[in-house]
Each structure stands twice: as structure tokens, then as C-alpha cells.
Design a protein around this motif. Sequence first.
Motif, PDB file in Angstrom:
ATOM      1  N   UNK A  81      22.992  -1.797  22.576  1.00 57.03           N
ATOM      2  CA  UNK A  81      21.678  -1.686  23.230  1.00 57.03           C
ATOM      3  C   UNK A  81      20.702  -2.661  22.570  1.00 57.03           C
ATOM      4  N   UNK A  82      19.914  -3.329  23.366  1.00 52.23           N
ATOM      5  CA  UNK A  82      18.949  -4.288  22.811  1.00 52.23           C
ATOM      6  C   UNK A  82      18.000  -3.577  21.841  1.00 52.23           C
ATOM      7  N   UNK A  83      17.644  -2.347  22.165  1.00 50.60           N
ATOM      8  CA  UNK A  83      16.730  -1.599  21.290  1.00 50.60           C
ATOM      9  C   UNK A  83      17.359  -1.369  19.911  1.00 50.60           C
ATOM     10  N   UNK A  84      18.659  -1.065  19.896  1.00 48.69           N
ATOM     11  CA  UNK A  84      19.356  -0.833  18.618  1.00 48.69           C
ATOM     12  C   UNK A  84      19.345  -2.109  17.786  1.00 48.69           C
ATOM     13  N   UNK A  85      19.618  -3.220  18.449  1.00 50.38           N
ATOM     14  CA  UNK A  85      19.626  -4.515  17.759  1.00 50.38           C
ATOM     15  C   UNK A  85      18.241  -4.840  17.198  1.00 50.38           C
ATOM     16  N   UNK A  86      17.225  -4.654  18.050  1.00 52.21           N
ATOM     17  CA  UNK A  86      15.844  -4.969  17.632  1.00 52.21           C
ATOM     18  C   UNK A  86      15.408  -4.113  16.454  1.00 52.21           C
ATOM     19  N   UNK A  87      15.751  -2.834  16.525  1.00 54.84           N
ATOM     20  CA  UNK A  87      15.335  -1.936  15.445  1.00 54.84           C
ATOM     21  C   UNK A  87      16.010  -2.292  14.120  1.00 54.84           C
ATOM     22  N   UNK A  88      17.299  -2.642  14.198  1.00 57.68           N
ATOM     23  CA  UNK A  88      17.999  -2.991  12.946  1.00 57.68           C
ATOM     24  C   UNK A  88      17.487  -4.308  12.375  1.00 57.68           C
ATOM     25  N   UNK A  89      17.102  -5.216  13.252  1.00 55.19           N
ATOM     26  CA  UNK A  89      16.516  -6.486  12.803  1.00 55.19           C
ATOM     27  C   UNK A  89      15.254  -6.195  11.979  1.00 55.19           C
ATOM     28  N   UNK A  90      14.436  -5.288  12.490  1.00 57.92           N
ATOM     29  CA  UNK A  90      13.208  -4.906  11.783  1.00 57.92           C
ATOM     30  C   UNK A  90      13.541  -4.156  10.493  1.00 57.92           C
ATOM     31  N   UNK A  91      14.488  -3.219  10.583  1.00 59.45           N
ATOM     32  CA  UNK A  91      14.852  -2.428   9.396  1.00 59.45           C
ATOM     33  C   UNK A  91      15.370  -3.331   8.285  1.00 59.45           C
ATOM     34  N   UNK A  92      16.232  -4.284   8.645  1.00 57.38           N
ATOM     35  CA  UNK A  92      16.768  -5.203   7.631  1.00 57.38           C
ATOM     36  C   UNK A  92      15.646  -6.098   7.082  1.00 57.38           C
ATOM     37  N   UNK A  93      14.673  -6.427   7.914  1.00 56.00           N
ATOM     38  CA  UNK A  93      13.516  -7.198   7.429  1.00 56.00           C
ATOM     39  C   UNK A  93      12.806  -6.434   6.315  1.00 56.00           C
ATOM     40  N   UNK A  94      12.602  -5.129   6.540  1.00 58.89           N
ATOM     41  CA  UNK A  94      11.969  -4.287   5.507  1.00 58.89           C
ATOM     42  C   UNK A  94      12.827  -4.247   4.244  1.00 58.89           C
ATOM     43  N   UNK A  95      14.136  -4.122   4.416  1.00 58.91           N
ATOM     44  CA  UNK A  95      15.038  -4.002   3.258  1.00 58.91           C
ATOM     45  C   UNK A  95      15.037  -5.306   2.448  1.00 58.91           C
ATOM     46  N   UNK A  96      15.092  -6.445   3.128  1.00 54.58           N
ATOM     47  CA  UNK A  96      15.043  -7.727   2.411  1.00 54.58           C
ATOM     48  C   UNK A  96      13.696  -7.877   1.683  1.00 54.58           C
ATOM     49  N   UNK A  97      12.614  -7.515   2.374  1.00 55.31           N
ATOM     50  CA  UNK A  97      11.285  -7.658   1.752  1.00 55.31           C
ATOM     51  C   UNK A  97      11.194  -6.792   0.502  1.00 55.31           C
ATOM     52  N   UNK A  98      11.732  -5.571   0.571  1.00 57.29           N
ATOM     53  CA  UNK A  98      11.613  -4.706  -0.610  1.00 57.29           C
ATOM     54  C   UNK A  98      12.485  -5.237  -1.749  1.00 57.29           C
ATOM     55  N   UNK A  99      13.632  -5.837  -1.412  1.00 58.96           N
ATOM     56  CA  UNK A  99      14.465  -6.426  -2.473  1.00 58.96           C
ATOM     57  C   UNK A  99      13.709  -7.571  -3.154  1.00 58.96           C
ATOM     58  N   UNK A 100      13.011  -8.366  -2.368  1.00 58.23           N
ATOM     59  CA  UNK A 100      12.242  -9.484  -2.940  1.00 58.23           C
ATOM     60  C   UNK A 100      11.112  -8.946  -3.824  1.00 58.23           C
ATOM     61  N   UNK A 101      10.406  -7.948  -3.311  1.00 58.47           N
ATOM     62  CA  UNK A 101       9.267  -7.409  -4.079  1.00 58.47           C
ATOM     63  C   UNK A 101       9.740  -6.739  -5.369  1.00 58.47           C
ATOM     64  N   UNK A 102      10.904  -6.084  -5.321  1.00 55.96           N
ATOM     65  CA  UNK A 102      11.441  -5.454  -6.541  1.00 55.96           C
ATOM     66  C   UNK A 102      11.716  -6.475  -7.631  1.00 55.96           C
ATOM     67  N   UNK A 103      12.263  -7.623  -7.225  1.00 55.02           N
ATOM     68  CA  UNK A 103      12.564  -8.643  -8.246  1.00 55.02           C
ATOM     69  C   UNK A 103      11.265  -9.246  -8.805  1.00 55.02           C
ATOM     70  N   UNK A 104      10.275  -9.403  -7.924  1.00 59.17           N
ATOM     71  CA  UNK A 104       8.983  -9.919  -8.411  1.00 59.17           C
ATOM     72  C   UNK A 104       8.381  -8.948  -9.419  1.00 59.17           C
ATOM     73  N   UNK A 105       8.480  -7.660  -9.077  1.00 60.16           N
ATOM     74  CA  UNK A 105       7.895  -6.647  -9.966  1.00 60.16           C
ATOM     75  C   UNK A 105       8.605  -6.633 -11.314  1.00 60.16           C
TER      76      UNK A 105
END
Length: 391
Positions: A81-105
Motif C-alpha cells: 500500500x502506498x500509505x504503508x510505504x509513505x509511513x515507513x519512509x517517514x518513520x525511518x527518517x525519524x530513526x536516522x535523525x535520532x541516530x545522528x542526534x545521539x552521536x552529536x550528543x
Amino acid sequence: MEIYRPPACLLTPKKLSPDMAKSENLFLGMMSGTSLDGIDTVLIRCLTAGGIPELIATNFQPIDDQTKNDLLNLCNAPEVKIQTLGQLDTRMGHIFASAALNLLQSTKTKPQEISAIGCHGQTIYHAPNDSYPFTMQIGDPNLISELTGITTIADFRRRDIAAGGQGAPIAPLFHRLIFKDDKQSRVILNLGGIANITLLDPNRPEAAFDTGPANILMDYWVSKHKNKPYDHSGEWASSESVNKSLLKIFREENYFNLPQPKSTGRELFNASWLESKLADAALDLSPSAVQATLLELTASTISDAIKLLEPVDEILVCGGGAHNSSLLNRLQTLLTKSKITSTAVLGLNPDWVEATAFAWMAGETLAGRKLDTRSFTGAERSVYLGAIYQG
Ligand SMILES: Nc1ncnc2c1ncn2[C@@H]1O[C@H](COP(=O)(O)OP(=O)(O)OP(=O)(O)O)[C@@H](O)[C@H]1O
Ligand SMILES: [Mg+2]
């Protein structure tokens, strides 16, 4: 389930003084590969334009079971489903961002001290030989840029496909920079979900391609039968003998005979692939005998590919499979003419090579330099890899 955590970086992490951060080019690199084990993040410093980067700090963030299952379902379901794909794209965006912020911290680095993030994203489909060739990585870079405030470079593979290449493997660009020697002939062997090799020889043209599965099938099988994410050091595989009939059936896969350039992924080598081969074989085998045969499949397809490139002085292993001592021992038995060690002997811990490659690549893209992937991916010309999402 036991969670895999690579050791901290080989080089002692350095404290960043405010002066250093201002005057040096600092980049973050993030990689999440076909194994779906987690996100590798590195902080590097590039002292000279296009020069060899220095690894400063590292962080591994496992992907939680729910997200891993959702990603697996997405990869395995062609009619998603396009919605499933879109949501996971956003979810993975959050996960990558938090990994980056954790290393900065953890390194007490401010976002404004970082020139850019190079984020590979999570591949969910790779089809370079389709009638309309494509490769798809998710983890919305708009979100990473917005949440971290750092310019983010992503989508590294599609320009290469647009230029007639496979879009993979592209880490060999970085292997060329740091591992090429003017005397020794070397193969860099990356053992991730998929195995890929890079030939670096002072007297011959370079080459790189995916040989087939490294850990992806072994991980699936050990998770199914032992509820573990991977077979630690290949101990389970080495507790049994290889079944030759099954190995023969595995090796009949057409991918192994394709000429290079070639690349592959989870679309081919997945649970269905293995289960259908086992059904074809109709053998009454113990799960451990299947695991032994899967390890032999990985080792024998890699060794066949490397033998075609001989003479090779050294094989330098990187990726999580560098910790699988049974696999490395088997490779050394099959490849008697080359010495097998890991990239650690050249100063880069094997767990961080890929993430470091994408941090370096981000610097190249930001500086407006084209990269020459022709001998690795089959692209027709040098290309700008990656798109820039301003911070
Ligand atoms: N101690 C160990 N023993 C055996 N295998 C290991 C060990 N540690 C890690 N691995 C294997 O390495 C895998 C992770 O490797 P890596 O992170 O390089 O793969 P990846 O994320 O798929 O990357 P790639 O982009 O190269 O496909 C694990 O899934 C596991 O199979
Ligand atoms: Mg990984």
C-alpha cells in the motif's frame, strides 16, 4: 533476541575543541544495510578536499523488532500500500535523525559544526535490470535535515542508474581512496547481508560486484530456528556437515553465472528463495545441516568470484561478517593463494567502513565533485551521486 552491537571505533575517539570544529570539515555518515540489523553512524573529519578522512566517533543503533518486521513485510510484498510505504519512509527518517542526534550528543558536537550528513537510507527494493531500472531507499532526508538542522545528502544510487549503471556497489569508490596500494593487489570483501568484492590492483583495471548472499540467508535461518539475529561466529553452521546435493541446488541460481557488472539484494535472496530451494530439494535435513550448507554457499560463491580475479595478494574483509570466524576460516581454506585479514590492519575497523564511505561521499557531493563509478557499476560516465537537502 540478542542484539548485535559492533565494538566502538578502532581509533580512540577524539575530543572536539570548538576551534577544531570550526576549521575542520566534519561529516556524519549513516548506513543501514540489507541485514536490517541497525544503523551505523560515524563522525569523520576530512582534512583535505577529497583526501583520506579520519574516523572520530561511532554509534550503532539497533532497529527495533517492530520496525524490522515492517521493513521486511515491505520488502517482501510487491503489492504494498502506498500509505504503508509513505509511513515507513517517514518513520525511518525519524530513526536516522535520532541516530545522528545521539552521536552529536555523545560527542558534544553541535549541529552547526557538521558540514553535512551522508545518509544511505534503507534499501527496500533494488531492480537495476528491470525494464524501467530503479533502486529505492527510504528514510526521508527532508525530515533528517529538518530534525537535525544539518544539510543532508541522500539518494546516492539513483543517479548512477540514470547514467546506465547498476547503482551498486558504490562503496568501492571509498575503498579505492583508502585501500588501494601501489604494490599489493587487494580485494576488499564486504560481508553484509549481501557480499560484494572490490578489486584494487596497481597493474589491472579495477572491478567490483555483488557475489551473492553473505549473511542474509544465514540470518533468516538462524532466526527461524533459534530465534537469534545471527549465528555467532558461525558456530551453529560449523556444528554440522555441508549437504552437497543441497549446495548444488543453491548454486544453480542464475545470478552466480551472470557477468559483471552486477548487483543484487533481498528481492532475490530472501526467505522465499531459500524455502523454495529446500522444497525443490525435498531432502530430510536437520536445520543445522541447512545452516552449514548456507555458510558454504556464501564461502564458495565468494571464493569462485575471487579466483577469477587472481592473483590477489591480500583480501581485506569488512562488514559484520568479519566477525564470523567460521566463514573466514572456510574462505581461507578455499583461497589458499591470498592472505585474508580485515580492514583493521589498515586502520579502519571493519564495522565502520560503509558508514564512513557515505560520510566521505557526502563531502564529495557537497563540494560538487563527480565520482567515477564506471568500473564498479557499469555507469557510462562519472556522475554526481546524491541529492542535497539544505539544513
Ligand atoms: N559475531 C558475529 N558472528 C557472526 N556473524 C556476525 C557477527 N556479528 C555480525 N554478524 C553478521 O553481520 C551482519 C551485519 O553486518 P552489516 O551491518 O555489515 O550488514 P548490512 O547492514 O546488511 O550491510 P550491507 O550494506 O553491507 O549489506 C549481521 O546481520 C550478522 O549476520
Ligand atoms: Mg548493518
